[in-house]
Design a protein around this motif. Structure first.
Motif, PDB file in Angstrom:
ATOM      1  N   TYR A  59       0.826  -0.951   0.022  1.00 46.91           N
ATOM      2  CA  TYR A  59       0.153  -0.032   0.106  1.00 46.91           C
ATOM      3  C   TYR A  59       0.777   1.212   0.033  1.00 46.91           C
ATOM      4  O   TYR A  59       0.547   2.297  -0.819  1.00 46.91           O
ATOM      5  CB  TYR A  59      -0.766  -0.114   1.457  1.00 46.91           C
ATOM      6  CG  TYR A  59      -2.006   1.067   1.077  1.00 46.91           C
ATOM      7  CD1 TYR A  59      -3.075   1.069   0.675  1.00 46.91           C
ATOM      8  CD2 TYR A  59      -1.622   2.166   2.124  1.00 46.91           C
ATOM      9  CE1 TYR A  59      -4.026   1.926   0.607  1.00 46.91           C
ATOM     10  CE2 TYR A  59      -2.656   3.250   2.260  1.00 46.91           C
ATOM     11  CZ  TYR A  59      -3.801   2.959   1.233  1.00 46.91           C
ATOM     12  OH  TYR A  59      -4.790   4.117   1.484  1.00 46.91           O
ATOM     13  N   TYR A  60       2.062   1.076   0.593  1.00 44.51           N
ATOM     14  CA  TYR A  60       3.062   2.477   0.776  1.00 44.51           C
ATOM     15  C   TYR A  60       4.214   2.204  -0.200  1.00 44.51           C
ATOM     16  O   TYR A  60       4.905   3.328  -0.159  1.00 44.51           O
ATOM     17  CB  TYR A  60       3.166   2.450   2.381  1.00 44.51           C
ATOM     18  CG  TYR A  60       2.159   2.886   3.186  1.00 44.51           C
ATOM     19  CD1 TYR A  60       1.530   4.003   3.171  1.00 44.51           C
ATOM     20  CD2 TYR A  60       1.709   1.879   4.010  1.00 44.51           C
ATOM     21  CE1 TYR A  60       0.476   4.103   3.910  1.00 44.51           C
ATOM     22  CE2 TYR A  60       0.577   1.988   4.793  1.00 44.51           C
ATOM     23  CZ  TYR A  60      -0.045   3.376   4.840  1.00 44.51           C
ATOM     24  OH  TYR A  60      -1.220   3.336   5.716  1.00 44.51           O
ATOM     25  N   GLU A  61       4.204   1.138  -0.516  1.00 45.81           N
ATOM     26  CA  GLU A  61       5.652   1.100  -1.530  1.00 45.81           C
ATOM     27  C   GLU A  61       5.982   2.158  -2.482  1.00 45.81           C
ATOM     28  O   GLU A  61       7.230   2.622  -2.520  1.00 45.81           O
ATOM     29  CB  GLU A  61       5.496  -0.437  -2.056  1.00 45.81           C
ATOM     30  CG  GLU A  61       6.616  -0.994  -2.759  1.00 45.81           C
ATOM     31  CD  GLU A  61       6.494  -2.373  -3.441  1.00 45.81           C
ATOM     32  OE1 GLU A  61       7.500  -3.175  -3.600  1.00 45.81           O
ATOM     33  OE2 GLU A  61       5.232  -2.733  -3.294  1.00 45.81           O
ATOM     34  N   ASP A  62       5.060   2.517  -3.211  1.00 46.09           N
ATOM     35  CA  ASP A  62       5.351   3.479  -4.228  1.00 46.09           C
ATOM     36  C   ASP A  62       5.502   4.658  -3.702  1.00 46.09           C
ATOM     37  O   ASP A  62       6.384   5.592  -4.567  1.00 46.09           O
ATOM     38  CB  ASP A  62       4.088   3.408  -5.194  1.00 46.09           C
ATOM     39  CG  ASP A  62       3.749   2.330  -6.119  1.00 46.09           C
ATOM     40  OD1 ASP A  62       4.949   1.296  -6.079  1.00 46.09           O
ATOM     41  OD2 ASP A  62       2.689   2.000  -6.803  1.00 46.09           O
ATOM     42  N   ASP A  63       4.824   4.982  -2.660  1.00 42.82           N
ATOM     43  CA  ASP A  63       5.101   6.539  -2.176  1.00 42.82           C
ATOM     44  C   ASP A  63       6.574   6.362  -1.372  1.00 42.82           C
ATOM     45  O   ASP A  63       7.496   7.567  -1.184  1.00 42.82           O
ATOM     46  CB  ASP A  63       4.296   6.842  -1.083  1.00 42.82           C
ATOM     47  CG  ASP A  63       2.854   7.284  -1.738  1.00 42.82           C
ATOM     48  OD1 ASP A  63       2.897   7.617  -2.954  1.00 42.82           O
ATOM     49  OD2 ASP A  63       1.781   6.892  -0.955  1.00 42.82           O
ATOM     50  N   LEU A  64       6.989   5.288  -0.936  1.00 45.87           N
ATOM     51  CA  LEU A  64       8.294   5.167  -0.029  1.00 45.87           C
ATOM     52  C   LEU A  64       9.490   5.154  -1.230  1.00 45.87           C
ATOM     53  O   LEU A  64      10.520   5.657  -0.647  1.00 45.87           O
ATOM     54  CB  LEU A  64       8.159   4.007   0.781  1.00 45.87           C
ATOM     55  CG  LEU A  64       9.180   3.703   1.792  1.00 45.87           C
ATOM     56  CD1 LEU A  64       9.506   4.963   2.623  1.00 45.87           C
ATOM     57  CD2 LEU A  64       9.050   2.508   2.604  1.00 45.87           C
ATOM     58  N   SER A  65       9.500   4.009  -2.228  1.00 42.25           N
ATOM     59  CA  SER A  65      10.750   4.072  -2.797  1.00 42.25           C
ATOM     60  C   SER A  65      11.495   5.073  -3.253  1.00 42.25           C
ATOM     61  O   SER A  65      12.603   5.005  -3.624  1.00 42.25           O
ATOM     62  CB  SER A  65      10.186   2.924  -4.022  1.00 42.25           C
ATOM     63  OG  SER A  65       9.340   3.574  -4.868  1.00 42.25           O
TER      64      SER A  65
END
Length: 208
Positions: A101-107
């Motif tokens: 859920y948060y992967e794309d914002d974090l990477s």
């Protein structure tokens, strides 16, 4: 009027620090000297091996200069630490309920080359504020004060060895059955395991 709390901008803040950031008015300390053994360039997560430190390498100044202002500390990219941090997070949390859920914002944080450590840290805090849908605190100190007046000094939260006691309710952790509940890890652990409920969890923490 509620007093402001003086905090260091640290790398992916832990649960106690995040609870303070989302609940109380904060001023960032930006005029102090860099200190080793602090959360300024490290955070702790849970892996299959237990509690694990992610450390950001910095360029150490040599000669007689001695102390260096935190805001002037530069990141050392001679090792592929970003790749390593990101891979460790993926390996440790890919089975957690909310990592995807948060992967794309974090990477992107692990792809951009930040020159200064403080800029990287502010970016990690901004990520949390966006995830929790709270406004990022923007006030910064205007000078260094050893004993600040009219402000609550919480700078000791950045010292890794500080025994900051607070009651933390246990939540599901990926390797909890193997290692038991690991307290006060980086907010990443909380976010990946509790997702949108993380904000409610932080609000429930009683800070002494």
């Amino acid at each position: 009027m509620e007093n402001h709390h003086l905090l260091h901008p640290v790398y992916f803040p832990n649960v106690a620090t995040l609870a303070l950031i989302v609940k109380l008015p904060v001023i960032w300390e930006v005029y102090d000297n860099f200190q080793k053994q602090t959360f300024r360039n490290r955070c702790y997560i849970a892996t299959d091996q237990g509690k694990h430190m992610l450390n950001v390498p910095i360029k150490h100044i040599g000669g007689n200069q001695g102390r260096q202002l935190f805001k002037e500390v530069k990141i050392d990219y001679s090792s592929a630490w970003q790749k390593q941090h990101w891979k460790t997070l993926q390996t440790s949390y890919r089975t957690s309920p909310f990592f995807e859920y948060y992967e794309d914002d974090l990477s992107p944080i692990f792809e951009k080359k930040y020159e200064f450590l403080m800029d990287l840290n502010f970016e990690t805090i901004q990520f949390f504020c966006d995830s929790f849908q709270v406004t990022m605190p923007l006030k910064k100190s205007k000078n260094y004060q050893k004993t600040p007046l009219d402000i609550v000094d919480n700078r000791s939260l950045a010292i890794a060895k500080t025994n900051f006691s607070f009651v933390q309710e246990e939540y599901f952790q990926v390797f909890g059955e193997r290692h038991g509940f690991l307290k006060n890890l980086s907010g990443l652990d909380l976010l990946f395991n509790k997702g949108p409920e993380a904000m409610e969890y932080l609000n429930s923490i009683k800070l002494e």
